[in-house]
Each structure stands twice: as structure tokens, then as C-alpha cells.
Design a protein around this motif. Structure first.
Motif, short mmCIF file in Angstrom:
data_model
loop_
_atom_site.label_atom_id
_atom_site.label_comp_id
_atom_site.label_asym_id
_atom_site.label_seq_id
_atom_site.Cartn_x
_atom_site.Cartn_y
_atom_site.Cartn_z
N PRO A 10 -16.63 23.54 -1.78
CA PRO A 10 -18.10 23.60 -1.93
C PRO A 10 -18.58 22.56 -2.93
O PRO A 10 -17.87 22.19 -3.86
N LEU A 11 -19.79 22.09 -2.71
CA LEU A 11 -20.42 21.11 -3.59
C LEU A 11 -21.63 21.79 -4.22
O LEU A 11 -22.50 22.30 -3.52
N TYR A 12 -21.69 21.78 -5.55
CA TYR A 12 -22.74 22.51 -6.25
C TYR A 12 -23.78 21.55 -6.85
O TYR A 12 -23.42 20.55 -7.46
N ILE A 13 -25.06 21.89 -6.63
CA ILE A 13 -26.13 21.18 -7.31
C ILE A 13 -27.01 22.20 -8.01
O ILE A 13 -27.08 23.36 -7.61
N ASP A 14 -27.68 21.78 -9.06
CA ASP A 14 -28.44 22.69 -9.91
C ASP A 14 -29.80 23.02 -9.30
O ASP A 14 -30.63 22.13 -9.08
N THR A 15 -30.04 24.29 -9.03
CA THR A 15 -31.35 24.76 -8.58
C THR A 15 -31.91 25.82 -9.53
O THR A 15 -32.88 26.51 -9.20
N SER A 16 -31.30 25.94 -10.72
CA SER A 16 -31.69 27.00 -11.66
C SER A 16 -33.11 26.82 -12.18
O SER A 16 -33.70 27.77 -12.69
N TRP A 17 -33.65 25.63 -12.05
CA TRP A 17 -35.00 25.34 -12.54
C TRP A 17 -36.09 25.72 -11.55
O TRP A 17 -37.27 25.71 -11.87
N LEU A 18 -35.68 26.08 -10.33
CA LEU A 18 -36.64 26.46 -9.29
C LEU A 18 -36.92 27.97 -9.33
O LEU A 18 -36.02 28.76 -9.60
N ASP A 19 -38.15 28.34 -9.02
CA ASP A 19 -38.53 29.75 -9.06
C ASP A 19 -37.74 30.57 -8.04
O ASP A 19 -37.19 31.62 -8.36
N VAL A 20 -37.66 30.08 -6.81
CA VAL A 20 -36.89 30.77 -5.79
C VAL A 20 -35.42 30.39 -5.88
O VAL A 20 -34.53 31.22 -5.73
N GLY A 21 -35.15 29.11 -6.13
CA GLY A 21 -33.78 28.66 -6.38
C GLY A 21 -32.99 28.28 -5.15
O GLY A 21 -31.76 28.23 -5.20
N HIS A 22 -33.66 27.97 -4.04
CA HIS A 22 -32.96 27.57 -2.83
C HIS A 22 -32.83 26.05 -2.74
O HIS A 22 -33.77 25.32 -3.05
#
Length: 207
Positions: A10-22
Motif C-alpha cells: 500500500p502507498l500512503y498519503i496524508d489526508t488527516s488535514w481534510l474534514d472527511v479525510g478521503h
């Protein structure tokens, strides 16, 4: 579970800053007539801001965006969404949030390029502005990266309801012209009331 498939790590990118996070709030992987068979569609707040600034300089600052649309508060009270180009550019929250989103999306794309060998030529940038909500960010303009397929050659994004100048929505026009050389037809979908105004987008309606 993903690692157990033994297809690829798997390749991970940061979505923690998004309200929904998708992930699909900022990037999508779109089938295309390219050597890989796909390209990355990336939300680009910097592009969106530049397009609005160009129109403001050209004397179109009073042109309305989101014409006839409505926002709803937590009590479902309606507020007209109509807003001019110059008012959007003067909105410090939208401009600051969009700059933050642009930096975060650049970070996501950097990881994709490093891990997959993706090149800039395989990334299609489309205009999307962001706003803040409870310490996180979400799409202010309908997130056109967040769409579905009607067919292998047809992508269905949400109608951005951008400024209409000379009879043309400039955000839709940019998207159509960016996708055409890749053999991708665009089928615009109206999702404002069902999804966008409720922090969702077209993919939220996926069966």
C-alpha cells in the motif's frame, strides 16, 4: 488486509488535514489513453485562485459564482450561496485554506511521483478551492476530482457552478479541455443539494 493481497504494498498519503479525510477529495486515478492507461486528476487551489484573479483583472470581478445555489447551516437554515469573484478573492478563510490545501496536495503528489515514477505530464490539474471547518479543510467549490465513471471513456464530476463568462463556466471549460486530449469525455452531474452542501460529492452517491 491490503498487504495480504500480495499485489503491491500500500502507498500512503496524508489526508488527516481534510474534514472527511478521503483521498478522492484531492486526487483521483482516471482511465486515459496514455502509456500507463491512467492519469492522476489533482485538485489545484492555486490554479483556481489564478483563474479568478485573471477574470477580476479583466473586469469580471462582479461575475457571480454558485448562482442560484444554497448553503445550509447545522439547523438546515438556508443561505443564498451566490457570491462574486471579487468577494471570493477577498474571503480570507477561503484564500488561506486554499493555500494550505495547495501545499498539502503538492506533498501528496510528491509521494506519488517518488513511489510510482509518475511524471508531471501524467497529472491533470483542475481548479478547486477549499475552506476551513472545525480545524479541517473541505472543498469550497464542488470538488471536480471527486467523480465516477459512466463508461471507460466517460468521467462524471460534480458541476462546479463556477463563474459563467461569455456564456461559459470557466471551471467546466478548463476541465473539459484538460480531459479531451486524453480521450476522456465529461458528463457533468448536479450534486450541490444532495452532496456538496452536505460536505459530500458525487462518489458519495455510488451504489
Amino acid at each position: 488486509m491490503m498487504r495480504a493481497q500480495s499485489v503491491q504494498p500500500p502507498l500512503y498519503i496524508d489526508t488527516s488535514w481534510l474534514d472527511v479525510g478521503h483521498v478522492d477529495e484531492t486526487i483521483s486515478f482516471v482511465k486515459a489513453s496514455s502509456p500507463r492507461g491512467w492519469i492522476v486528476l489533482a485538485a489545484d487551489p492555486t490554479l483556481a485562485k489564478q483563474m479568478l484573479q485573471d477574470q477580476s483583472i479583466a473586469g469580471q470581478g462582479s461575475t457571480v459564482m454558485f448562482a442560484g445555489k444554497t448553503w445550509y447551516d447545522n439547523n438546515n437554515n438556508p443561505t443564498p450561496a451566490d457570491i462574486t469573484i471579487d468577494q471570493v478573492l477577498a474571503d480570507t478563510d477561503v484564500m488561506t485554506s486554499s493555500a494550505q490545501a495547495a501545499a498539502a496536495i503538492d506533498g501528496q503528489l510528491t509521494i506519488l511521483k517518488q513511489e510510482t515514477g509518475l511524471t508531471d505530464a501524467e497529472i491533470v490539474h483542475v481548479p478547486v478551492l477549499f475552506e476551513s471547518t472545525q480545524g479541517y479543510l473541505e472543498a469550497y467549490t464542488p470538488g471536480t476530482v471527486n467523480g465516477l465513471y459512466y463508461a471507460d471513456d466517460t468521467f462524471a464530476p460534480p458541476d462546479p457552478h463556477g463563474p459563467v463568462i461569455g456564456g461559459v463556466d470557466i471551471f467546466k471549460d478548463q476541465f473539459d479541455k484538460a480531459m479531451a486530449p486524453l480521450g476522456i469525455k465529461v458528463a457533468w452531474v448536479e450534486d450541490w443539494d444532495l452532496y456538496h452542501a452536505l460536505t459530500g460529492e458525487v462518489t458519495c452517491g455510488r451504489p
